[in-house]
Scaffold this active site. Structure first.
Site, PDB file in Angstrom:
ATOM      1  CG  HIS A 182      -1.966  -0.970   1.024  1.00 29.10           C
ATOM      2  ND1 HIS A 182      -2.429  -1.785   2.249  1.00 29.10           N
ATOM      3  CD2 HIS A 182      -2.644  -1.572   0.077  1.00 29.10           C
ATOM      4  CE1 HIS A 182      -3.677  -2.366   1.750  1.00 29.10           C
ATOM      5  NE2 HIS A 182      -3.655  -2.621   0.408  1.00 29.10           N
ATOM      6  CD  GLU A 185      -0.649   0.783   4.425  1.00 25.82           C
ATOM      7  OE1 GLU A 185       0.055  -0.399   4.257  1.00 25.82           O
ATOM      8  OE2 GLU A 185      -1.987   0.646   4.294  1.00 25.82           O
ATOM      9  NE  ARG A 237      -6.247   0.235   0.175  1.00 26.09           N
ATOM     10  CZ  ARG A 237      -6.227  -0.585   1.309  1.00 26.09           C
ATOM     11  NH1 ARG A 237      -5.640   0.065   2.327  1.00 26.09           N
ATOM     12  NH2 ARG A 237      -6.630  -1.707   1.262  1.00 26.09           N
ATOM     13  CG  HIS A 306      -0.235  -3.987   5.153  1.00 27.45           C
ATOM     14  ND1 HIS A 306      -1.161  -3.491   4.436  1.00 27.45           N
ATOM     15  CD2 HIS A 306       0.477  -5.321   4.848  1.00 27.45           C
ATOM     16  CE1 HIS A 306      -0.925  -4.404   3.352  1.00 27.45           C
ATOM     17  NE2 HIS A 306      -0.334  -5.412   3.707  1.00 27.45           N
ATOM     18  CD  GLU A 377      -2.478  -3.084   9.115  1.00 30.25           C
ATOM     19  OE1 GLU A 377      -1.885  -2.158   8.753  1.00 30.25           O
ATOM     20  OE2 GLU A 377      -3.055  -3.491   8.141  1.00 30.25           O
TER      21      GLU A 377
HETATM   22  O1  0X9 Z   1      -7.012  -4.000   4.467  1.00 34.28           O
HETATM   23  C1  0X9 Z   1      -5.734  -4.322   4.239  1.00 34.28           C
HETATM   24  O2  0X9 Z   1      -5.224  -4.679   3.123  1.00 34.28           O
HETATM   25  C2  0X9 Z   1      -4.879  -4.422   5.452  1.00 34.28           C
HETATM   26  N1  0X9 Z   1      -4.947  -3.157   6.170  1.00 34.28           N
HETATM   27  S1  0X9 Z   1      -4.412  -1.775   5.600  1.00 34.28           S
HETATM   28  O3  0X9 Z   1      -5.160  -0.836   6.562  1.00 34.28           O
HETATM   29  N2  0X9 Z   1      -2.981  -1.700   5.717  1.00 34.28           N
HETATM   30  O4  0X9 Z   1      -4.834  -1.777   4.443  1.00 34.28           O
HETATM   31  C3  0X9 Z   1      -5.253  -5.718   6.352  1.00 34.28           C
HETATM   32  C4  0X9 Z   1      -4.991  -7.034   5.420  1.00 34.28           C
HETATM   33  C5  0X9 Z   1      -5.216  -8.275   6.167  1.00 34.28           C
HETATM   34  N3  0X9 Z   1      -5.114  -9.665   5.534  1.00 34.28           N
HETATM   35  C6  0X9 Z   1      -6.286  -9.924   4.712  1.00 34.28           C
HETATM   36  N4  0X9 Z   1      -7.400  -9.263   4.953  1.00 34.28           N
HETATM   37  N5  0X9 Z   1      -5.851 -10.848   4.094  1.00 34.28           N
HETATM   38 ZN    ZN Z   2      -1.825  -1.687   4.013  1.00 37.49          ZN
END
Ligand code: 0X9
Ligand code: ZN
Length: 419
Positions: A182, A185, A237, A306, A377
């Site tokens: 992303h 980040e 993003r 992330h 995270e």
């Molecule tokens: O939404 C996401 O891709 C991740 N959070 S973020 O705030 N950095 O965008 C979390 C991803 C967790 N993993 C999966 N959902 N597979």
């Molecule tokens: Zn992310």
């Protein structure tokens, strides 16, 4: 109450914010749910395509932070008022915050910019500097590291994995680490670079970790997006590939070919969580997954960084069901958290964050067979969460490295020194 919720849902058809690059009047709010009802309202709210979710959780007492355009402000406030939900306004005007942060970044660059192929960890580096650093390491430590080109990004930037390996024949149990999927980040690539810095430039103090384990490290999976956040728009993003349609970019962390687009991913190219026109439509995710498959028999652990919110997440993101080896995943996540000065919440993505299919963590476990697979995270900071000030980079990356050592020692004990 029903009418307002309905109104809010009806406006789901409104224009999306993904193509925009002036955020004048956009606000950022924080809500901390106190009960199940408030959590439900938050779940409705974050599904709105014009709401850009910055951090969220399914747990009571954990904050959800999101940005809304001025056009949505009244509806949002009515919804919160009717439900009697208190909130904080974290940012009154996102555009102003972006400009302030740009100035901070420029100041850090003025003081710390060092073009000798090193990384200072006192500023967020541009992609060329990162590539130059990796190249420099291959010259300085030819017996310890090598660069593997795994493909190119949509805009033609090289995707390069640094392989770190000392002792053995380069065919040892391995750890795969990546960052920057992303774009906005920024602390993620910085953290991954610090892992490289410790393992390579501080080899003597960390030699056990590289003598027993091979490391494959990709600091910026989405370099086009990363550069875009430096040059055009700080809060980008996605990737930068066109979709043949109105909006640019795919959420690379919804683009992996495992239960692709089943849940928590959008079909609308203008949304922040657009899953792509098909699984692995993005050159970056295709390159990463092809390379991972070529080394999968050695890889025992996958860590993808992330931000933000301080979560150590393990699969699954596509279902609330837990993997068979959840106890091991959970225990190791907790062990890592125990050495951190920050408090991380450990759990499965779906159960502590939200359901979202097509993530790299699920794919590594579900397809590449890397059972120990985590999304970390990192802590947020600054007024916007993603804009952790450059002065705090060192503290966060050093703390995270302590956790990485716990993960690595576990792999060492389980797969190398297991007699
Ligand atoms: O939404 C996401 O891709 C991740 N959070 S973020 O705030 N950095 O965008 C979390 C991803 C967790 N993993 C999966 N959902 N597979
Ligand atoms: Zn992310």
């Amino acid at each position: 109450m029903f009418r307002i919720t309905l109104l809010f849902i009806l406006s789901l058809v409104a224009l999306s914010l993904a193509n925009q690059d002036d955020y004048t009047g956009y606000k950022v709010y924080k809500i901390v749910p106190k009960n199940e009802d408030e959590l439900k309202t938050i779940q409705t709210l974050i599904k709105h395509p014009q709401v850009d979710v910055w951090t969220s959780s399914k747990l009571i007492g954990h904050p959800t932070v999101f940005m809304v355009p001025p056009t949505l402000e009244n509806q949002l406030k009515s919804l919160l008022r009717v439900n009697n939900m208190p909130y904080d306004t974290l940012i009154e005007d996102v555009q102003r915050t972006i400009i302030n942060e740009k100035n901070e970044q420029a100041e850090a660059r003025r003081i710390f910019d060092d073009r000798s192929g090193r990384i200072s960890f006192k500023q967020y580096e541009r992609f060329d500097t990162i590539s130059g650093y990796l190249r420099n390491l291959t010259n300085l430590h030819p017996n310890l590291v090598k660069l593997v080109n795994i493909g190119k990004s949509y805009e033609g930037r090289d995707l390069e994995v640094l392989k770190i390996s000392s002792g053995g024949n380069g065919n040892k149990p391995a750890i795969f680490v990546d960052g920057g999927i992303h774009a906005r980040e920024w602390i993620s690539p910085a953290t991954v670079l610090y892992i490289i810095n410790r393992l390579v430039e501080n080899y003597s103090q960390n030699s056990a970790l590289t003598d027993n384990i091979d490391w494959y490290i990709l600091p910026v999976i989405n370099p086009d997006g990363y550069e875009y956040t430096h040059t055009k728009f700080r809060l980008w993003r996605k990737t930068r590939s066109p979709n043949g349609l109105s909006c640019v970019g795919t959420d690379a962390n919804r683009n992996f070919d495992f239960h692709w687009k089943e849940i928590g991913a959008s079909s609308d190219p203008c949304d922040e969580t657009f899953a792509g026109l098909k699984a692995f439509s993005e050159k970056e995710t295709a390159a990463l997954s092809n390379f991972a498959l070529s080394i999968k028999k050695n890889v025992k652990l996958y860590l993808t960084f992330h931000s933000y919110g301080q979560y150590i997440l393990y699969p699954w993101g596509w279902t609330s069901a837990l993997p068979n080896d959840v106890d091991e995943l959970d225990a190791l996540g907790r062990k890592a958290n125990a050495v951190s000065g920050y408090k991380y919440t450990v759990g499965s993505s779906t159960n502590v964050l939200y359901a979202a299919a097509g993530g790299s963590d699920d794919w590594f476990k579900g397809v590449a067979g890397v059972n120990l697979s985590y999304t970390i995270e990192l802590p947020g900071g600054g007024s916007a969460g993603f804009d952790l000030p450059p002065s705090r980079i060192e503290e966060v990356v050093q703390d995270t490295y302590k956790m990485v050592k716990v993960f690595a020692s576990y792999i060492d004990k389980k797969f190398v020194n297991n007699k």
